[in-house]
Design an enzyme around this catalytic site. Structure first.
Site, PDB file in Angstrom:
ATOM      1  N   LYS A 182       0.815  -1.069   0.011  1.00 44.27           N
ATOM      2  CA  LYS A 182      -0.042  -0.016  -0.115  1.00 44.27           C
ATOM      3  C   LYS A 182       0.768   1.177  -0.092  1.00 44.27           C
ATOM      4  O   LYS A 182       0.339   2.282  -0.534  1.00 44.27           O
ATOM      5  CB  LYS A 182      -0.988   0.132   1.323  1.00 44.27           C
ATOM      6  CG  LYS A 182      -1.794  -0.971   1.372  1.00 44.27           C
ATOM      7  CD  LYS A 182      -3.243  -0.909   0.431  1.00 44.27           C
ATOM      8  CE  LYS A 182      -4.249  -2.110   0.852  1.00 44.27           C
ATOM      9  NZ  LYS A 182      -3.704  -3.481   0.252  1.00 44.27           N
TER      10      LYS A 182
HETATM   11  C1  LIG Z   1      -4.142  -4.421  -0.613  1.00 41.58           C
HETATM   12  C2  LIG Z   1      -3.209  -5.869  -0.697  1.00 41.58           C
HETATM   13  C3  LIG Z   1      -3.416  -6.754  -1.330  1.00 41.58           C
HETATM   14  C4  LIG Z   1      -4.383  -6.711  -2.505  1.00 41.58           C
HETATM   15  O1  LIG Z   1      -4.092  -5.624  -3.430  1.00 41.58           O
HETATM   16  P1  LIG Z   1      -5.390  -5.284  -4.329  1.00 41.58           P
HETATM   17  O2  LIG Z   1      -4.977  -4.015  -5.262  1.00 41.58           O
HETATM   18  O3  LIG Z   1      -6.740  -5.095  -3.540  1.00 41.58           O
HETATM   19  O4  LIG Z   1      -5.645  -6.234  -5.297  1.00 41.58           O
HETATM   20  C5  LIG Z   1      -2.609  -7.717  -1.578  1.00 41.58           C
HETATM   21  N1  LIG Z   1      -1.580  -7.956  -0.587  1.00 41.58           N
HETATM   22  C6  LIG Z   1      -1.383  -6.852   0.442  1.00 41.58           C
HETATM   23  C7  LIG Z   1      -0.399  -7.374   1.401  1.00 41.58           C
HETATM   24  C8  LIG Z   1      -2.189  -5.886   0.525  1.00 41.58           C
HETATM   25  O5  LIG Z   1      -1.912  -5.020   1.475  1.00 41.58           O
END
Ligand SMILES: *Cc1c(COP(=O)(O)O)cnc(C)c1O
Length: 511
Positions: free
Chosen positions: A116
């Site tokens: 993120k």
């Molecule tokens: C948010 C997140 C995901 C999923 O990503 P998307 O963009 O929602 O598909 C996968 N792994 C981690 C560790 C995340 O924080």
């Protein structure tokens, strides 16, 4: 570069905002999502040239080509703020070839050790700039208050991204009993003068419903505007400002793959992404459309496998689905909100309106044959069970010495199952230490539902990371996580669930 305009996926919003406006607005009028009117394209030579630039510059080049409505020099300055010393690796998003042909793209070198950060270190910088622009043009007098309900990772990444950003404040609500010890400490020790964090008595749904109710409470919105000069925003993952930075690392990764000899210039690589809201993998899709030689986009799900089923059948159906808890909680999602953008690109606004109406009325929709065929040109999907994903962590560590988190393990397994002759870029979305409890279980041969042994269960989350390091000698813990037990806990308040709990918390904090 000419300013690029945005339209929405349902064609209900006629405002055609530029980038900074779309970022500040977040969601379009009528409930659609903003998408660029057209996409820039890159020649192979332009992609490869990125390899000689620092990451901030690569991201700046991509933003410029996207017609972001700021001078090139300013974009560069904002990118230096976004991708600099705040990351613990100067390459920002480095690639590691773990076994021949399987390359891991590490997206967790940011301050909160999860993917993120790639978007949330950048988006708030442009959000703040967008507000300043609107204020200077006399279109706005208020600042913004970002309200976040989080099940863990997003809250911390948003706090870290918005901390001390001009014209913004942020309040995060988390389920007091529903996050791990490390996740809670990451949030309640957050620095910054414009941030606050509250636990909520209840689960994540209670948290989210309460925050939504506050958003929709007109009297509360009026009060914030009149008493504090604030408007509410959510800065969530459907904001285009979070998507665009996620296109950048795919363009950048291809350049790095060629530079390191992992692929011959012009040849395809496949990409495998652990997917929840479909934002990360959508970045890969856009990069492919822009001319980056990407082959198959492998969509990896956990036991909440609605996307894997959709890609296999063309029917998206949550009408009879139960939410399952998994060791990869950031992928525990039933409604993948960014999928709407893909559907728009493949089938257009009219179909999107139909399908989204069907999804909210009946909990399902089915795409037509042509859309299904188009989707299958780019995407294949598969899913991995809870126990399998822990097994993958142990197996890959034993075979290669590379320790991965449970989200990455889901992608690794799907990549191994579905790969063909192309090199694969396995997208790694979290440092293993963010999910130390499940990594400990994996390395000691426990199953997901097994309780931790008594001596491990009584340790703090950080102490447990030390136990993982005893099992995996070469594994490092990021400094910010290692220091959590000693850090001052600034935010200890826990409030009642419900609209009043959330609103009173905000009132109390604003004073
Ligand atoms: C948010 C997140 C995901 C999923 O990503 P998307 O963009 O929602 O598909 C996968 N792994 C981690 C560790 C995340 O924080």
């Amino acid at each position: 570069m000419e300013t690029r305009r945005y339209r929405d996926t349902r064609r209900l919003d006629t405002t055609r905002p530029a980038f900074t406006d779309a970022v500040v607005k977040g969601i379009a009028l009528g409930g659609g999502l903003y998408v660029p009117e057209d996409l820039p394209t890159f020649t192979l030579a332009e992609v490869l040239a990125l390899a000689d630039m620092p990451y901030w510059k690569r991201a700046a080049v991509i933003f410029e080509r996207f017609g972001v409505d700021l001078p090139a020099e300013r974009i560069g300055e904002l990118m230096r703020l976004s991708y600099g010393e705040n990351f613990d690796d100067p390459r920002i998003a480095p690639i590691e070839e773990v076994i021949a042909g399987m390359h891991v793209l590490e997206l967790w070198h940011g301050p909160t050790s999860a993917f993120k950060d790639m978007a949330l270190q950048c988006m708030p910088v442009f959000f703040s700039e967008g507000i300043a622009l609107k204020q200077s043009r006399g279109e706005l007098t208020d600042d913004y208050l970002v309200l976040v309900a989080t099940s863990g990772d997003t809250g911390k990444a948003a706090l870290e991204g918005f901390a001390d950003r001009d014209h913004t404040r942020i309040v995060v609500f988390y389920p007091a009993e529903g996050v791990s010890d490390i996740q809670r400490k990451q949030m309640v020790t957050q620095r910054g003068e414009n941030v606050s964090v509250f636990g909520v008595r209840g689960n994540f749904d209670d948290c989210q419903n309460a925050v939504k109710a506050a958003f929709n409470d007109e009297a509360f919105n009026t009060e914030l505007h009149e008493k504090h000069g604030l408007r509410l925003s959510s800065a969530n993952s459907i904001n285009w400002g979070r998507l665009l930075p996620q296109i950048a690392y795919y363009v950048s990764a291809y350049a790095d793959m060629v530079a390191s000899g992992g692929v011959t210039a012009g040849d395809e690589i496949d990409v495998c992404v652990p997917t929840g809201n479909f934002g990360n993998i959508l970045g890969a899709y856009y990069a492919k459309r822009m001319g980056v030689p990407l082959g198959k986009l492998l969509c990896a799900s956990n036991e909440n496998n609605v996307l894997a089923d959709f890609i296999a059948t063309g029917t998206y159906d949550i009408s009879a689905r139960r939410f399952v808890t998994t060791p990869s909680p950031s992928m525990d999602i039933l409604i993948s909100s960014n999928l709407e953008r893909l559907l728009f690109e493949l089938a257009g606004a009219e179909r999107v309106r139909e399908w989204m109406a069907s999804l909210s009325a009946e909990g399902r929709f089915q795409v037509d044959r042509e859309t299904f065929r188009l989707m299958r040109e780019h995407f294949i999907g598969d899913w991995v069970s809870n126990d399998e994903s822990l097994g993958v962590i142990a197996r890959v560590y034993d075979e290669t010495g590379y320790l991965m988190d449970p989200h990455t393990a889901v992608a690794w397994e799907v990549a191994e199952r579905l790969r063909d002759a192309n090199p694969v870029l396995v997208v790694s979305t979290a440092h293993w230490a963010k999910f130390g409890g499940d990594v400990f279980k994996a390395l000691t041969g426990l199953l997901y539902d097994d309780p931790l042994p008594e001596d491990a269960a009584k340790l703090s989350g950080v102490e447990l990371l030390g136990r993982v390091q005893e099992l995996a000698g070469n594994a490092c813990v990021p400094r910010a996580l290692a220091e959590l037990d000693a850090a001052e806990q600034r935010f200890t308040a826990v409030v009642d669930a419900g609209k009043d709990g959330v609103e009173n918390a905000v009132r109390g904090w604003l004073g």
